[in-house]
Design a protein around this motif. Structure first.
Motif, PDB file in Angstrom:
ATOM      1  N   GLU A   1     147.204   4.893 -80.505  1.00  0.00           N
ATOM      2  CA  GLU A   1     147.304   4.169 -79.378  1.00  0.00           C
ATOM      3  C   GLU A   1     147.092   4.871 -77.833  1.00  0.00           C
ATOM      4  O   GLU A   1     147.586   4.764 -76.667  1.00  0.00           O
ATOM      5  N   GLY A   2     146.168   5.986 -78.015  1.00  0.00           N
ATOM      6  CA  GLY A   2     146.377   6.691 -76.728  1.00  0.00           C
ATOM      7  C   GLY A   2     144.756   7.260 -76.835  1.00  0.00           C
ATOM      8  O   GLY A   2     144.059   6.969 -77.756  1.00  0.00           O
ATOM      9  N   THR A   3     144.461   8.073 -75.596  1.00  0.00           N
ATOM     10  CA  THR A   3     142.977   8.561 -75.210  1.00  0.00           C
ATOM     11  C   THR A   3     143.185  10.152 -75.451  1.00  0.00           C
ATOM     12  O   THR A   3     144.218  10.643 -75.409  1.00  0.00           O
ATOM     13  N   PRO A   4     141.846  10.484 -75.575  1.00  0.00           N
ATOM     14  CA  PRO A   4     142.025  12.087 -75.579  1.00  0.00           C
ATOM     15  C   PRO A   4     142.559  12.830 -74.524  1.00  0.00           C
ATOM     16  O   PRO A   4     143.229  13.700 -74.371  1.00  0.00           O
ATOM     17  N   ALA A   5     142.450  12.141 -73.267  1.00  0.00           N
ATOM     18  CA  ALA A   5     142.997  12.626 -72.056  1.00  0.00           C
ATOM     19  C   ALA A   5     144.412  12.666 -72.178  1.00  0.00           C
ATOM     20  O   ALA A   5     145.039  13.617 -71.684  1.00  0.00           O
ATOM     21  N   GLN A   6     144.796  11.497 -72.746  1.00  0.00           N
ATOM     22  CA  GLN A   6     146.444  11.621 -72.794  1.00  0.00           C
ATOM     23  C   GLN A   6     146.882  12.753 -73.516  1.00  0.00           C
ATOM     24  O   GLN A   6     148.063  13.444 -73.314  1.00  0.00           O
TER      25      GLN A   6
ATOM     26  N   ALA B   1     139.412  23.253 -89.139  1.00  0.00           N
ATOM     27  CA  ALA B   1     139.328  24.314 -88.073  1.00  0.00           C
ATOM     28  C   ALA B   1     138.377  25.306 -88.355  1.00  0.00           C
ATOM     29  O   ALA B   1     137.556  25.594 -87.275  1.00  0.00           O
ATOM     30  N   LEU B   2     138.203  25.854 -89.630  1.00  0.00           N
ATOM     31  CA  LEU B   2     137.028  26.799 -89.998  1.00  0.00           C
ATOM     32  C   LEU B   2     135.812  26.445 -89.623  1.00  0.00           C
ATOM     33  O   LEU B   2     134.915  27.082 -89.360  1.00  0.00           O
ATOM     34  N   THR B   3     135.543  25.074 -89.815  1.00  0.00           N
ATOM     35  CA  THR B   3     134.229  24.414 -89.638  1.00  0.00           C
ATOM     36  C   THR B   3     133.918  24.543 -88.056  1.00  0.00           C
ATOM     37  O   THR B   3     132.673  24.398 -87.872  1.00  0.00           O
ATOM     38  N   VAL B   4     134.918  24.548 -87.098  1.00  0.00           N
ATOM     39  CA  VAL B   4     134.512  24.501 -85.804  1.00  0.00           C
ATOM     40  C   VAL B   4     134.862  25.815 -85.118  1.00  0.00           C
ATOM     41  O   VAL B   4     134.363  25.834 -83.863  1.00  0.00           O
TER      42      VAL B   4
ATOM     43  N   ARG C   1     142.853  24.319 -78.102  1.00  0.00           N
ATOM     44  CA  ARG C   1     141.889  25.439 -77.862  1.00  0.00           C
ATOM     45  C   ARG C   1     140.834  24.877 -77.089  1.00  0.00           C
ATOM     46  O   ARG C   1     139.630  25.553 -77.345  1.00  0.00           O
ATOM     47  N   TRP C   2     140.955  23.736 -76.311  1.00  0.00           N
ATOM     48  CA  TRP C   2     139.833  22.970 -75.702  1.00  0.00           C
ATOM     49  C   TRP C   2     139.157  24.076 -74.670  1.00  0.00           C
ATOM     50  O   TRP C   2     138.129  23.612 -74.259  1.00  0.00           O
ATOM     51  N   ASP C   3     140.051  24.953 -74.365  1.00  0.00           N
ATOM     52  CA  ASP C   3     139.431  25.795 -73.288  1.00  0.00           C
ATOM     53  C   ASP C   3     138.819  27.082 -73.690  1.00  0.00           C
ATOM     54  O   ASP C   3     138.741  27.961 -72.691  1.00  0.00           O
ATOM     55  N   THR C   4     138.805  27.305 -74.830  1.00  0.00           N
ATOM     56  CA  THR C   4     137.982  28.510 -75.540  1.00  0.00           C
ATOM     57  C   THR C   4     136.482  28.419 -75.656  1.00  0.00           C
ATOM     58  O   THR C   4     136.076  27.251 -75.797  1.00  0.00           O
ATOM     59  N   ALA C   5     135.874  29.427 -75.229  1.00  0.00           N
ATOM     60  CA  ALA C   5     134.281  29.244 -75.583  1.00  0.00           C
ATOM     61  C   ALA C   5     133.904  28.760 -76.869  1.00  0.00           C
ATOM     62  O   ALA C   5     133.003  28.054 -77.016  1.00  0.00           O
ATOM     63  N   SER C   6     134.572  29.313 -78.015  1.00  0.00           N
ATOM     64  CA  SER C   6     134.180  28.804 -79.211  1.00  0.00           C
ATOM     65  C   SER C   6     134.080  27.204 -79.308  1.00  0.00           C
ATOM     66  O   SER C   6     133.301  26.696 -80.051  1.00  0.00           O
ATOM     67  N   LEU C   7     135.392  26.679 -79.033  1.00  0.00           N
ATOM     68  CA  LEU C   7     135.384  25.230 -79.346  1.00  0.00           C
ATOM     69  C   LEU C   7     134.555  24.512 -78.283  1.00  0.00           C
ATOM     70  O   LEU C   7     134.065  23.381 -78.592  1.00  0.00           O
ATOM     71  N   GLN C   8     134.405  25.203 -77.150  1.00  0.00           N
ATOM     72  CA  GLN C   8     133.301  24.324 -76.074  1.00  0.00           C
ATOM     73  C   GLN C   8     131.914  24.374 -76.771  1.00  0.00           C
ATOM     74  O   GLN C   8     131.205  23.534 -76.701  1.00  0.00           O
TER      75      GLN C   8
ATOM     76  N   GLY D   1     129.875  21.308 -77.484  1.00  0.00           N
ATOM     77  CA  GLY D   1     128.998  21.088 -76.588  1.00  0.00           C
ATOM     78  C   GLY D   1     129.367  20.437 -75.391  1.00  0.00           C
ATOM     79  O   GLY D   1     128.853  19.661 -74.638  1.00  0.00           O
ATOM     80  N   ASN D   2     130.556  20.756 -75.099  1.00  0.00           N
ATOM     81  CA  ASN D   2     131.321  20.235 -73.578  1.00  0.00           C
ATOM     82  C   ASN D   2     132.186  21.224 -73.274  1.00  0.00           C
ATOM     83  O   ASN D   2     132.755  22.358 -74.021  1.00  0.00           O
ATOM     84  N   GLN D   3     132.620  20.928 -72.044  1.00  0.00           N
ATOM     85  CA  GLN D   3     133.573  22.078 -71.365  1.00  0.00           C
ATOM     86  C   GLN D   3     134.662  21.202 -70.789  1.00  0.00           C
ATOM     87  O   GLN D   3     135.807  21.855 -70.575  1.00  0.00           O
ATOM     88  N   GLU D   4     134.707  19.961 -70.475  1.00  0.00           N
ATOM     89  CA  GLU D   4     135.597  19.246 -69.816  1.00  0.00           C
ATOM     90  C   GLU D   4     136.628  18.997 -70.997  1.00  0.00           C
ATOM     91  O   GLU D   4     136.505  18.566 -72.057  1.00  0.00           O
ATOM     92  N   PRO D   5     138.091  19.409 -70.773  1.00  0.00           N
ATOM     93  CA  PRO D   5     139.180  19.280 -71.881  1.00  0.00           C
ATOM     94  C   PRO D   5     139.191  18.125 -72.578  1.00  0.00           C
ATOM     95  O   PRO D   5     139.150  18.173 -73.889  1.00  0.00           O
ATOM     96  N   ALA D   6     139.058  16.897 -72.031  1.00  0.00           N
ATOM     97  CA  ALA D   6     139.231  15.523 -72.879  1.00  0.00           C
ATOM     98  C   ALA D   6     138.236  15.468 -73.642  1.00  0.00           C
ATOM     99  O   ALA D   6     138.089  14.960 -74.559  1.00  0.00           O
ATOM    100  N   ARG D   7     136.762  15.681 -73.163  1.00  0.00           N
ATOM    101  CA  ARG D   7     135.757  15.703 -74.060  1.00  0.00           C
ATOM    102  C   ARG D   7     135.603  16.435 -75.136  1.00  0.00           C
ATOM    103  O   ARG D   7     135.342  16.195 -76.337  1.00  0.00           O
ATOM    104  N   VAL D   8     136.034  17.967 -74.811  1.00  0.00           N
ATOM    105  CA  VAL D   8     136.050  18.901 -75.936  1.00  0.00           C
ATOM    106  C   VAL D   8     137.068  18.428 -77.216  1.00  0.00           C
ATOM    107  O   VAL D   8     136.830  18.187 -78.152  1.00  0.00           O
ATOM    108  N   PHE D   9     138.251  18.048 -76.424  1.00  0.00           N
ATOM    109  CA  PHE D   9     139.155  17.546 -77.276  1.00  0.00           C
ATOM    110  C   PHE D   9     138.749  16.301 -78.210  1.00  0.00           C
ATOM    111  O   PHE D   9     139.129  16.018 -79.316  1.00  0.00           O
ATOM    112  N   GLY D  10     138.121  15.316 -77.394  1.00  0.00           N
ATOM    113  CA  GLY D  10     137.752  14.015 -77.980  1.00  0.00           C
ATOM    114  C   GLY D  10     136.825  14.262 -79.153  1.00  0.00           C
ATOM    115  O   GLY D  10     136.880  13.459 -79.985  1.00  0.00           O
TER     116      GLY D  10
END
Ligand code: ZN
Ligand code: FE
Length: 257
Positions: free
Chosen positions: A149-154, A185-188, A228-235, A239-248
């Motif tokens: 019921e929510g968005t990645p940004a939320q 997690a190990l795959t990303v 960990r949306w703000d770490t280099a590995s997850l970004q 292929g994104n840097q914006e937190p909600a996009r990385v997370f989404g």
């Protein structure tokens, strides 16, 4: 305050908070009533509160029966869950507090999994005590809840709040999903040695039938890709840097995993 973890349904955990001196207990997300009633009988205490995190059946399924047994108990839940939690009497918002025994629980409004989800954080009151976070299906050991019921940004905003708590905080999440979460997690985040070590520990524990909940928030911060949306590995992995996009993107990948 002591905490008993009670397995329920196929992979849920119910948490019973109790105080043997005061002879009282409170229960977090009673998926079913029977195992809770059995344990209450065993330790001979009275149930005075239900703390619900959200309205899903595997979190409130035991409410009705517990109320029948303890007509004076008080049912707490999120304000936005009004009408969805059986027996709810208290409608909590961000920064409200609940009291149990000698501990105060701070309420966090953490929408994303559902639009009304809340978490309860009992800060340590004395030296040697630990902080206890009851986060339902928002943060899991090694993962997070699906966005029903929510968005990645939320959800990023919600998890950001939980991420500010001390590393020593114990994370009491509502499901035993850890092994599968870490496999994803190990795959990303495959070069993360903390993650590799955690996976090895969890795999061994699960082989022996040992629960992986509670986990430590410090470990989550190092190994849970959904914090960990703000770490280099997850970004890089998304292929994104914006937190909600990385997370989404991560959430989308996990949904298909
Ligand atoms: Zn849920
Ligand atoms: Fe659930």
């Amino acid at each position: 305050m002591e905490i008993k973890r009670i397995p329920a349904l196929s992979d849920n955990y119910i948490f019973l908070l109790y105080d043997l001196d005061k002879k009282v207990a409170a229960v977090v997300d009673p998926a079913e009533a029977e195992p809770v009633l059995q344990y209450l009988k065993k330790i001979n205490v009275e149930l005075i509160a239900i703390f619900n995190t959200h309205h899903h059946f595997d979190h409130v399924g035991g409410n009705r029966k517990l109320i029948e047994h303890f007509p004076n108990l008080c049912v707490y839940g999120g304000a936005e869950d009004k009408g969805r939690i059986p027996g709810q009497q208290v409608f909590l918002q961000e920064d409200d507090t609940v009291k149990f025994a000698d501990r105060l629980g701070q309420v966090f409004f953490v929408p994303g999994h559902t639009r009304a989800h809340i978490a309860y954080y009992f800060a340590p009151t004395t030296e040697g005590e630990t902080g206890e976070l009851f986060c339902g299906d928002t943060l899991f050991a090694g993962g997070c809840g699906r966005l029903f019921e929510g968005t990645p940004a939320q959800m990023v905003n919600s998890l950001s709040k939980l991420r500010t708590l001390p590393d020593s905080t114990r994370v009491w999440c509502a499901h035993e999903y850890t092994l599968k979460n870490l496999q994803f997690a190990l795959t990303v985040d495959k070069d993360n040695t903390d993650l590799q070590n955690r996976y090895a520990r969890v795999k061994k524990a699960r082989t022996q039938g040992i629960a992986t909940v509670p986990s430590l928030l410090g470990v989550e911060k190092l190994t849970n890709p959904f914090l960990r949306w703000d770490t280099a590995s997850l970004q890089a992995a998304t292929g994104n840097q914006e937190p909600a996009r990385v997370f989404g993107r991560l959430r989308q990948m996990k949904d298909r995993f």
